[in-house]
Design a protein around this motif. Structure first.
Motif, PDB file in Angstrom:
ATOM      1  N   ARG A  54      -4.155   7.026   8.655  1.00  0.00           N
ATOM      2  CA  ARG A  54      -3.557   5.753   8.250  1.00  0.00           C
ATOM      3  C   ARG A  54      -4.316   5.233   7.041  1.00  0.00           C
ATOM      4  O   ARG A  54      -5.530   5.068   7.068  1.00  0.00           O
ATOM      5  CB  ARG A  54      -3.634   4.747   9.398  1.00  0.00           C
ATOM      6  N   VAL A  55      -3.594   4.970   5.960  1.00  0.00           N
ATOM      7  CA  VAL A  55      -4.212   4.533   4.708  1.00  0.00           C
ATOM      8  C   VAL A  55      -3.616   3.193   4.290  1.00  0.00           C
ATOM      9  O   VAL A  55      -2.385   3.038   4.240  1.00  0.00           O
ATOM     10  CB  VAL A  55      -3.995   5.569   3.583  1.00  0.00           C
ATOM     11  N   GLN A  56      -4.489   2.255   3.990  1.00  0.00           N
ATOM     12  CA  GLN A  56      -4.071   0.956   3.467  1.00  0.00           C
ATOM     13  C   GLN A  56      -4.142   1.027   1.944  1.00  0.00           C
ATOM     14  O   GLN A  56      -5.233   1.090   1.375  1.00  0.00           O
ATOM     15  CB  GLN A  56      -5.002  -0.148   3.962  1.00  0.00           C
ATOM     16  N   PRO A  57      -3.019   1.045   1.241  1.00  0.00           N
ATOM     17  CA  PRO A  57      -3.074   1.142  -0.221  1.00  0.00           C
ATOM     18  C   PRO A  57      -3.833  -0.022  -0.845  1.00  0.00           C
ATOM     19  O   PRO A  57      -3.788  -1.150  -0.361  1.00  0.00           O
ATOM     20  CB  PRO A  57      -1.591   1.111  -0.630  1.00  0.00           C
ATOM     21  N   ASP A  58      -4.530   0.285  -1.936  1.00  0.00           N
ATOM     22  CA  ASP A  58      -5.214  -0.770  -2.686  1.00  0.00           C
ATOM     23  C   ASP A  58      -4.231  -1.656  -3.415  1.00  0.00           C
ATOM     24  O   ASP A  58      -4.486  -2.849  -3.607  1.00  0.00           O
ATOM     25  CB  ASP A  58      -6.184  -0.149  -3.701  1.00  0.00           C
ATOM     26  N   LEU A  59      -3.125  -1.082  -3.841  1.00  0.00           N
ATOM     27  CA  LEU A  59      -2.109  -1.865  -4.535  1.00  0.00           C
ATOM     28  C   LEU A  59      -0.758  -1.186  -4.408  1.00  0.00           C
ATOM     29  O   LEU A  59      -0.665  -0.001  -4.062  1.00  0.00           O
ATOM     30  CB  LEU A  59      -2.466  -2.093  -6.002  1.00  0.00           C
ATOM     31  N   ALA A  60       0.286  -1.944  -4.686  1.00  0.00           N
ATOM     32  CA  ALA A  60       1.649  -1.426  -4.635  1.00  0.00           C
ATOM     33  C   ALA A  60       2.025  -0.806  -5.968  1.00  0.00           C
ATOM     34  O   ALA A  60       1.476  -1.159  -7.020  1.00  0.00           O
ATOM     35  CB  ALA A  60       2.623  -2.545  -4.281  1.00  0.00           C
ATOM     36  N   LEU A  61       2.978   0.106  -5.933  1.00  0.00           N
ATOM     37  CA  LEU A  61       3.366   0.838  -7.133  1.00  0.00           C
ATOM     38  C   LEU A  61       3.799  -0.084  -8.268  1.00  0.00           C
ATOM     39  O   LEU A  61       3.481   0.172  -9.435  1.00  0.00           O
ATOM     40  CB  LEU A  61       4.499   1.811  -6.785  1.00  0.00           C
ATOM     41  N   ASP A  62       4.487  -1.154  -7.955  1.00  0.00           N
ATOM     42  CA  ASP A  62       4.978  -2.028  -9.027  1.00  0.00           C
ATOM     43  C   ASP A  62       3.863  -2.799  -9.727  1.00  0.00           C
ATOM     44  O   ASP A  62       4.099  -3.463 -10.737  1.00  0.00           O
ATOM     45  CB  ASP A  62       6.063  -2.977  -8.521  1.00  0.00           C
ATOM     46  N   ALA A  63       2.633  -2.700  -9.214  1.00  0.00           N
ATOM     47  CA  ALA A  63       1.493  -3.366  -9.857  1.00  0.00           C
ATOM     48  C   ALA A  63       0.687  -2.416 -10.738  1.00  0.00           C
ATOM     49  O   ALA A  63      -0.269  -2.843 -11.389  1.00  0.00           O
ATOM     50  CB  ALA A  63       0.577  -3.972  -8.796  1.00  0.00           C
ATOM     51  N   VAL A  64       1.073  -1.159 -10.784  1.00  0.00           N
ATOM     52  CA  VAL A  64       0.310  -0.160 -11.548  1.00  0.00           C
ATOM     53  C   VAL A  64       0.796  -0.131 -12.988  1.00  0.00           C
ATOM     54  O   VAL A  64       2.003  -0.027 -13.251  1.00  0.00           O
ATOM     55  CB  VAL A  64       0.460   1.239 -10.915  1.00  0.00           C
TER      56      VAL A  64
END
Length: 201
Positions: free
Chosen positions: A50-60
């Motif tokens: 289980r991985v908690q992303p650091d950020l969402a794709l739309d913020a990259v």
């Protein structure tokens, strides 16, 4: 001093074994590895992590990154859920920021048209041919390929994939890069002495 940053895409069913060599040694070399999910919600790898992303794709944003890494995942071949990651790869390449894709992610990039005019590889040529892409003549039957800022590799080549990332970013070069590959790919004990010597410098 701002650390160099790379972005690792994570999504449900992503293949956790394919990027570990690359991210571990990028981190050791001073890169900050940031995980990017479809949203900020946790994802689960094919191995059940289980991985908690650091950020969402739309913020990259490409200008905030040195590299986008796209691992394989079952979802690349079973739905269009990961197509936004392929579109983000296009934005990175258009901004002259490198992208590295392995396994199923290569099929995603093929569908996006990003392999039509670049040398590339994958699991096997007919896997990509099934996408209907236009780059079949540029397929190279080898472990990993880099061309104009895009690295591709098949699922059995995580070490070669990492090697090409290190080469592109200048993490290791020459005999040190060769020794790193020989140690982790070929279990060549003699290569360890080369790496130890380089680390001491």
């Amino acid at each position: 001093m701002t650390r160099k940053r790379v972005h690792l895409a994570v999504y449900d069913t992503y293949a956790d074994w394919e990027t570990g060599h690359a991210t571990a040694y990028l981190a050791r070399a001073g890169y900050e590895v940031r995980t990017v999910g479809p949203s900020a919600e946790p994802v689960r790898s094919i191995g059940g992590l289980r991985v908690q992303p650091d950020l969402a794709l739309d913020a990259v944003r490409p200008q905030d990154s040195s590299l986008l890494i796209l691992p394989g995942a079952d979802l690349w071949d079973t739905s269009d859920d990961l197509a936004p990651f392929a579109r983000t790869a296009r934005a990175f390449l258009d901004a002259e920021v490198p992208v590295a894709a392995i396994c199923g992610a290569t099929a995603g990039l093929a569908r996006e048209g990003l392999l039509d005019d670049r040398a590339h590889t994958s699991a096997v040529s007919f896997y990509l041919a099934a996408t209907g892409y236009g780059g079949g003549e540029r397929y190279v039957d080898t472990d990993a390929v880099g061309d104009r800022g895009l690295i591709t590799a098949g699922p059995t080549e995580p070490v070669a994939f990492a090697r090409e990332i290190f080469r592109l970013l200048g993490v290791y070069e020459g005999e040190v890069l060769d020794a790193w590959y020989r140690l982790f790919h070929d279990s060549d004990a003699q290569a360890y002495a080369v790496l130890e010597k380089a680390a001491a410098r």
